[in-house]
Design an enzyme around this catalytic site. Structure first.
Site, mmCIF file in Angstrom:
data_model
loop_
_atom_site.group_PDB
_atom_site.id
_atom_site.type_symbol
_atom_site.label_atom_id
_atom_site.label_comp_id
_atom_site.label_asym_id
_atom_site.label_seq_id
_atom_site.Cartn_x
_atom_site.Cartn_y
_atom_site.Cartn_z
ATOM 1 N N ASP A 37 0.814 -1.213 0.000
ATOM 2 C CA ASP A 37 0.000 0.000 0.000
ATOM 3 C C ASP A 37 0.850 1.267 0.000
ATOM 4 O O ASP A 37 2.068 1.229 0.201
ATOM 5 C CB ASP A 37 -0.925 0.012 1.221
ATOM 6 N N LYS A 58 -3.390 3.745 -2.654
ATOM 7 C CA LYS A 58 -4.108 4.938 -3.097
ATOM 8 C C LYS A 58 -3.242 6.154 -2.814
ATOM 9 O O LYS A 58 -2.684 6.289 -1.738
ATOM 10 C CB LYS A 58 -5.431 5.076 -2.351
ATOM 11 N N MET A 171 -8.027 8.836 9.972
ATOM 12 C CA MET A 171 -8.684 9.272 8.726
ATOM 13 C C MET A 171 -9.766 10.304 9.002
ATOM 14 O O MET A 171 -10.850 10.269 8.436
ATOM 15 C CB MET A 171 -9.269 8.059 7.988
#
Length: 255
Positions: A37, A58, A171
């Site tokens: 990742d 991402k 997040m």
């Protein structure tokens, strides 16, 4: 030579490459393919010199692979090559979708294993001398996702704001204004808060303030994701330690 198709989901830790576990390193050394990742330091890939390395993370809102494609890639590489390591930041079972990938792989006959990682929700505050619990300050802590599957603020933040527990929010930077409003509503404008961006890494940035002042600090330092938000009296411990160290060294200089 036939190799048993296998998936090992591995936690890479919070960012500092030295915070990966020995068991994780051994898994990488035995990997035939590594799917990693964006939050994984690529220096860790040196532990897998013989493996095919595939970036599936991402960056800036752009996905190189959708989750369904990652699932399919795990299965196809395991069946064609053998041992797939899915390398994820922090701990894969803390908002990491590691459990989903293991379930998917199991349904296709893959052997599955998991190597826990040091979660950022504990290690990033700790690295800045912020304990998530402290006798006399906090008896428990909440670890909450700031953004749900529906891209909304978790209702658990509202519940945490009503409690005396430490709130650790992952997040959550895009929802910071909403988070602040919830704590203000509970009369907690003077509650300490810290925001740590790129925790444990060389480019780490730390903003500390109160619920009432933190947005000004975020703007001043241009704090953004990836970041962790810590709210509670435990944040004061960091300043206390810094003050003690400062006084100690001043005393040493006098002598």
């Amino acid at each position: 030579m036939y190799k048993q198709p296998k998936l090992t989901v591995v936690g890479a830790g919070p960012g500092d490459v030295e915070l990966i576990t020995l068991k994780a390193i051994k898994a990488l050394q035995n990997a035939d393919a590594v799917l990693y990742d964006a939050l994984v330091d690529t220096d860790l890939l040196e532990y897998a010199p013989q493996a095919e390395l595939i970036f599936v993370g991402k960056r800036r809102g752009c996905y190189s692979y959708q989750q369904e494609q990652i699932n399919e890639l795990i299965v196809s590489r395991a069946k064609s090559q053998g041992h797939v390591v899915r390398l994820k930041g922090g701990d894969p079972f803390v908002f990491g979708r590691g459990a989903e990938e293991m379930e998917y792989a199991s349904n296709f006959g893959l052997e599955v294993a998991m190597v826990p990682g040091i979660s950022s929700c504990l290690s990033v505050p700790s690295a800045q001398n912020i304990p998530v619990t402290k006798r006399g300050s906090s008896e428990s802590f909440w670890v909450i996702t700031g953004t749900t599957k529906e891209h909304k603020l978790s209702n658990d933040v509202r519940l945490a704001a009503k409690s005396s527990a430490t709130a650790v929010i992952l997040m959550g930077m895009s929802k910071l204004t909403q988070i602040i409003a919830l704590f203000k509503k509970e009369g907690k404008s003077e509650t300490p808060i810290a925001i740590i961006q790129n925790g444990t890494r060389e480019n780490e940035k730390v903003g500390v303030g109160t619920i009432a002042s933190i947005e000004r600090e975020v703007e001043r330092q241009e704090l953004a994701n990836p970041a962790i938000i810590i709210i509670g009296a435990v944040v004061r411990h960091r300043e206390q330690i810094l003050n003690i160290q400062k006084q100690y060294f001043q005393t040493e200089l006098v002598y």
